[in-house]
Scaffold this motif. Sequence first.
Motif, mmCIF file in Angstrom:
data_model
loop_
_atom_site.group_PDB
_atom_site.id
_atom_site.type_symbol
_atom_site.label_atom_id
_atom_site.label_comp_id
_atom_site.label_asym_id
_atom_site.label_seq_id
_atom_site.Cartn_x
_atom_site.Cartn_y
_atom_site.Cartn_z
ATOM 1 N N PRO A 177 0.815 -1.047 0.085
ATOM 2 C CA PRO A 177 -0.066 -0.053 0.025
ATOM 3 C C PRO A 177 0.912 1.194 0.096
ATOM 4 C CG PRO A 177 -0.799 -1.523 1.469
ATOM 5 C CD PRO A 177 0.815 -1.977 1.117
ATOM 6 N N PRO A 178 0.429 2.340 -0.798
ATOM 7 C CA PRO A 178 1.227 3.631 -0.807
ATOM 8 C C PRO A 178 0.920 4.387 0.648
ATOM 9 C CG PRO A 178 -0.655 3.812 -1.939
ATOM 10 C CD PRO A 178 -0.928 2.477 -1.425
ATOM 11 N N PRO A 179 1.845 5.258 0.638
ATOM 12 C CA PRO A 179 1.635 6.240 2.057
ATOM 13 C C PRO A 179 0.275 6.824 1.868
ATOM 14 C CG PRO A 179 3.583 6.413 1.160
ATOM 15 C CD PRO A 179 3.079 5.705 0.304
ATOM 16 N N ILE A 180 -0.573 7.405 2.856
ATOM 17 C CA ILE A 180 -1.729 7.977 2.562
ATOM 18 C C ILE A 180 -1.664 9.559 1.840
ATOM 19 C CG2 ILE A 180 -1.924 9.086 4.725
ATOM 20 C CD1 ILE A 180 -5.003 8.567 4.739
ATOM 21 N N VAL A 181 -2.352 9.641 1.041
ATOM 22 C CA VAL A 181 -2.364 10.642 0.025
ATOM 23 C C VAL A 181 -3.161 11.898 0.780
ATOM 24 C CG1 VAL A 181 -2.480 11.999 -2.194
ATOM 25 C CG2 VAL A 181 -1.664 9.667 -2.002
ATOM 26 N N GLN A 182 -2.464 13.135 0.834
ATOM 27 C CA GLN A 182 -3.495 13.976 1.468
ATOM 28 C C GLN A 182 -4.956 14.497 0.811
ATOM 29 O OE1 GLN A 182 -1.398 18.062 1.408
ATOM 30 N NE2 GLN A 182 -2.794 18.915 2.861
ATOM 31 N N ASP A 183 -5.813 14.508 1.471
ATOM 32 C CA ASP A 183 -7.185 14.953 0.816
ATOM 33 C C ASP A 183 -7.738 13.692 0.247
ATOM 34 O OD1 ASP A 183 -7.071 17.604 1.461
ATOM 35 O OD2 ASP A 183 -6.580 18.313 -0.262
ATOM 36 N N VAL A 184 -7.113 12.349 0.349
ATOM 37 C CA VAL A 184 -7.802 11.197 0.115
ATOM 38 C C VAL A 184 -9.216 10.817 0.778
ATOM 39 C CG1 VAL A 184 -7.749 8.753 0.258
ATOM 40 C CG2 VAL A 184 -5.725 10.004 -0.626
ATOM 41 N N PHE A 185 -9.078 11.211 2.013
ATOM 42 C CA PHE A 185 -10.522 10.847 2.825
ATOM 43 C C PHE A 185 -10.690 12.336 3.608
ATOM 44 C CE2 PHE A 185 -7.753 7.011 3.409
ATOM 45 C CZ PHE A 185 -8.911 6.086 2.726
ATOM 46 N N ALA A 186 -10.639 13.375 2.774
ATOM 47 C CA ALA A 186 -11.119 14.876 3.250
ATOM 48 C C ALA A 186 -12.661 14.973 2.389
ATOM 49 C CB ALA A 186 -10.211 15.931 2.357
ATOM 50 N N PHE A 187 -13.432 14.952 3.443
ATOM 51 C CA PHE A 187 -15.011 15.099 3.300
ATOM 52 C C PHE A 187 -15.452 16.764 3.618
ATOM 53 C CE2 PHE A 187 -13.927 11.129 5.403
ATOM 54 C CZ PHE A 187 -13.935 10.517 4.179
ATOM 55 N N LEU B 80 -9.802 3.198 -0.231
ATOM 56 C CA LEU B 80 -9.890 2.807 1.079
ATOM 57 C C LEU B 80 -9.135 1.169 1.180
ATOM 58 C CD1 LEU B 80 -10.661 2.095 4.260
ATOM 59 C CD2 LEU B 80 -12.962 1.452 3.328
ATOM 60 N N VAL B 81 -9.658 0.589 -0.106
ATOM 61 C CA VAL B 81 -9.177 -0.968 -0.194
ATOM 62 C C VAL B 81 -7.493 -0.752 -0.550
ATOM 63 C CG1 VAL B 81 -9.537 -2.982 -1.771
ATOM 64 C CG2 VAL B 81 -11.473 -1.867 -0.892
ATOM 65 N N LYS B 82 -7.235 0.055 -1.474
ATOM 66 C CA LYS B 82 -6.013 0.380 -1.809
ATOM 67 C C LYS B 82 -5.068 0.554 -0.715
ATOM 68 C CE LYS B 82 -6.180 1.837 -6.644
ATOM 69 N NZ LYS B 82 -5.400 2.722 -7.609
ATOM 70 N N LEU B 83 -5.432 1.274 0.431
ATOM 71 C CA LEU B 83 -4.766 1.494 1.521
ATOM 72 C C LEU B 83 -4.832 0.285 2.654
ATOM 73 C CD1 LEU B 83 -5.705 5.410 1.779
ATOM 74 C CD2 LEU B 83 -3.338 4.381 1.269
ATOM 75 N N LYS B 84 -5.886 -0.322 2.645
ATOM 76 C CA LYS B 84 -6.202 -1.566 3.611
ATOM 77 C C LYS B 84 -6.503 -2.771 3.068
ATOM 78 C CE LYS B 84 -6.024 -0.729 7.739
ATOM 79 N NZ LYS B 84 -5.125 -0.586 8.717
ATOM 80 N N PRO B 85 -5.623 -3.127 2.010
ATOM 81 C CA PRO B 85 -6.080 -4.398 1.330
ATOM 82 C C PRO B 85 -6.237 -5.898 2.343
ATOM 83 C CG PRO B 85 -3.773 -4.024 1.015
ATOM 84 C CD PRO B 85 -4.281 -2.983 1.678
ATOM 85 N N GLU B 86 -5.714 -5.456 3.298
ATOM 86 C CA GLU B 86 -5.772 -6.747 4.357
ATOM 87 C C GLU B 86 -7.147 -6.995 4.982
ATOM 88 O OE1 GLU B 86 -4.563 -3.351 6.993
ATOM 89 O OE2 GLU B 86 -4.003 -4.256 5.015
ATOM 90 N N LEU B 87 -7.830 -5.920 4.878
ATOM 91 C CA LEU B 87 -9.348 -5.970 5.715
ATOM 92 C C LEU B 87 -9.986 -7.112 4.750
ATOM 93 C CD1 LEU B 87 -10.105 -2.286 6.272
ATOM 94 C CD2 LEU B 87 -9.438 -3.880 7.957
ATOM 95 N N ALA B 88 -10.924 -7.676 5.756
ATOM 96 C CA ALA B 88 -11.548 -8.800 5.158
ATOM 97 C C ALA B 88 -12.847 -7.674 4.565
ATOM 98 C CB ALA B 88 -12.344 -9.640 6.143
ATOM 99 N N ASN B 89 -13.646 -8.442 3.339
ATOM 100 C CA ASN B 89 -14.620 -7.771 2.635
ATOM 101 C C ASN B 89 -15.566 -7.062 3.651
ATOM 102 O OD1 ASN B 89 -13.255 -8.619 0.496
ATOM 103 N ND2 ASN B 89 -14.770 -9.632 -0.590
ATOM 104 N N GLN B 90 -16.124 -7.727 4.606
ATOM 105 C CA GLN B 90 -17.078 -7.391 5.384
ATOM 106 C C GLN B 90 -16.640 -6.104 6.005
ATOM 107 O OE1 GLN B 90 -18.286 -10.992 7.595
ATOM 108 N NE2 GLN B 90 -19.899 -11.463 6.471
ATOM 109 N N GLU B 91 -15.440 -6.079 6.602
ATOM 110 C CA GLU B 91 -14.649 -4.958 7.521
ATOM 111 C C GLU B 91 -15.007 -3.831 6.386
ATOM 112 O OE1 GLU B 91 -11.444 -6.153 10.223
ATOM 113 O OE2 GLU B 91 -11.319 -7.493 8.544
ATOM 114 N N VAL B 92 -14.463 -3.930 5.275
ATOM 115 C CA VAL B 92 -14.592 -2.996 4.395
ATOM 116 C C VAL B 92 -15.893 -2.376 4.008
ATOM 117 C CG1 VAL B 92 -13.884 -2.099 1.866
ATOM 118 C CG2 VAL B 92 -12.356 -3.678 3.097
ATOM 119 N N GLN B 93 -16.817 -3.261 3.939
ATOM 120 C CA GLN B 93 -18.049 -2.766 3.641
ATOM 121 C C GLN B 93 -18.726 -2.357 4.891
ATOM 122 O OE1 GLN B 93 -19.975 -6.688 2.555
ATOM 123 N NE2 GLN B 93 -19.577 -6.020 0.471
ATOM 124 N N SER B 94 -18.345 -2.646 6.024
ATOM 125 C CA SER B 94 -18.779 -2.083 7.280
ATOM 126 C C SER B 94 -18.339 -0.589 7.330
ATOM 127 C CB SER B 94 -18.391 -2.791 8.613
ATOM 128 O OG SER B 94 -18.747 -2.182 9.807
#
Length: 611
Positions: free
Chosen positions: A522-532, A555-569
């Motif tokens: 995973p890459p380092p988090i990019v500024q504003d990726v999660f800016a709302f 989100l998946v690119k940054l946390k690919p190890e999360l299970a699908n259900q976790e990502v969906q949650s």
Amino acid sequence: MRQLNLTDFVFFFLFLTESLTLTTKPQDVDDFSVTQNFIDEKNTGYLTIIEFAQYVQEATFEEVERLMNDMLEHRRKCMADKTLSECSETANNILQEKMCAMEGLPQRYNFSHCCSKVDFERRLCFFYNKKADVGFLPLFLTLDPEEQCQAYKNNRDSFLNHYIYEFARRNPFAFAPTLVTVAARFEEVVSTCCEEQHKASCFGVRAAPVTQYLKALSSYQKNVCGAFMKFGPQVLNSINIAILSQKFPKIGFKELTSLLEDVSSKYDGCCKGDVIHCIHGMDKVVSHICSKQDSISSKIKECCEKKIQERGECILNSNKDEKPKYLSSREAKFTDNENLCEERNTDPNTFFAEFLYEYARRHPHLSILELLRIAEVYEDVIENCCNTEHPPSCYHNVEDKFNETTEKSLKMVQQECKRFQNLGKDGLAYYYLIKLTKSAPQLPTEELISLGKETVTALTTCCTLSEEFACVDNSMDLVLGDLCGVNENRTINPAVGRCCQTSFAFRRPCLEGLEADPTYVPPPIVQDVFAFRADWCQTQDEELQRKKDRFLVNLVKLKPELANQEVQSLFINFTDTLESCCKAKAPEACFNQEVVQFSYYNFSDIPGKTN
């Protein structure tokens, strides 16, 4: 307009082609008037625009127009004196030479290395320079209907040339006849709607089928060209055998082989962007079919009585012939034949081509891809059996292998349609965005979103049809064709590469079985990726959905190890927070409190996250 499927492919480019015939070399023509009738100012201009815009997608419209004028001048000289030395060159070579001679152009658009090559090597270089992902191009902003009509009225030729230019550079692997047809249909829409009082609604209704037509054919042409470039002419030949045998089940094998020569020989030019080579001789296919219609099909008599320009499209829309009653469900020659190995050894290519022909015309309900899988299974079984002491006892039950292969494919389709029924359209979209991103996280976010959207369209369209199996299998393979790409140097990751390059027929089950890419960092988090921001609340529905999709993919690119259900949650929490804040009296304050807190608790451990 009905949706085009794989069976339609072999005929899609046939309409217009008999009126678009021209030679590769003008002096090869005995009847000069026939060539002159085609190579008019309009068609020469259109084909130049298409080829240049597909080869050099970044080129400006002004640069394309300049080259078009040069090619028109070249045409006038050759029409006046076809014995001139420069008229002996193919149109494709002339165009590429003129592209390379345009001052500063090769350096500006990075194709100088192609200009140093000649003939086949140069054509191939330009082909590999094409970019399937057109995200680098500016948004194609369509004019207001009133402005479109005024522009069309002021200068019809420039208006249509500009649209062909935009269509071509955004669909670099679409075949020239398709784009010429799209231009003709688009002009019909414009000329009709500009006479209407409610122009906007007219454009909305009439333009959509033209866009769908271009998208469907461009996707399929890119897919088949990808198969051709990666696996060679043998796979292309197998695709055409399966399509023609299903469409025309009463055609004889010798007649099919003869027709294939006309069909398959054109793909080299079409796939590599040589528009003249692509168009040249296409009328032979229609003429061949119509001249032998009694032995080919009972459904095309009316088509062959139509005007030349209308025949191909009529054949395209004609139904498959019914399977002849004399055809049994199996051909004993390929399962119960004591001399099978000897016959195979005499001419393996013809032997296996005939097997595919016999199996395809006996199984009209199967997808083209399933027919290719069965042909590959059969070839492997026969190869192994013919090396045993008693081959007949080895291959006698080969049909069990066919049934096993089909059952696996059917189960895959049933699972996909069940997923659609359980999750609904939105849930299905999120499921495939997660799956695609985990399998191929190296792809750009926008490309993953596009692939997810194509997947949902395929399943929502096909899972309600009676021909569910063939429709899903064929349509999903088109999506995977976009994933695998056309160019042989398309690299995503080792697992995807293995599926895309090992077997065209089995790449779908291979890709379907992929898990998260274990090599991905995973890459380092990019500024504003999660800016709302509060401006999300004013975003229109379509753009808001794209923002949500981008969030999910990132989100998946940054946390690919999360299970699908976790990502969906996490994603559900995000969308609930977004909806809640947009309803608040002070959305900005709500975002500052809720969304910032949300992103902190869920992403504080992401590599590269700064507090």
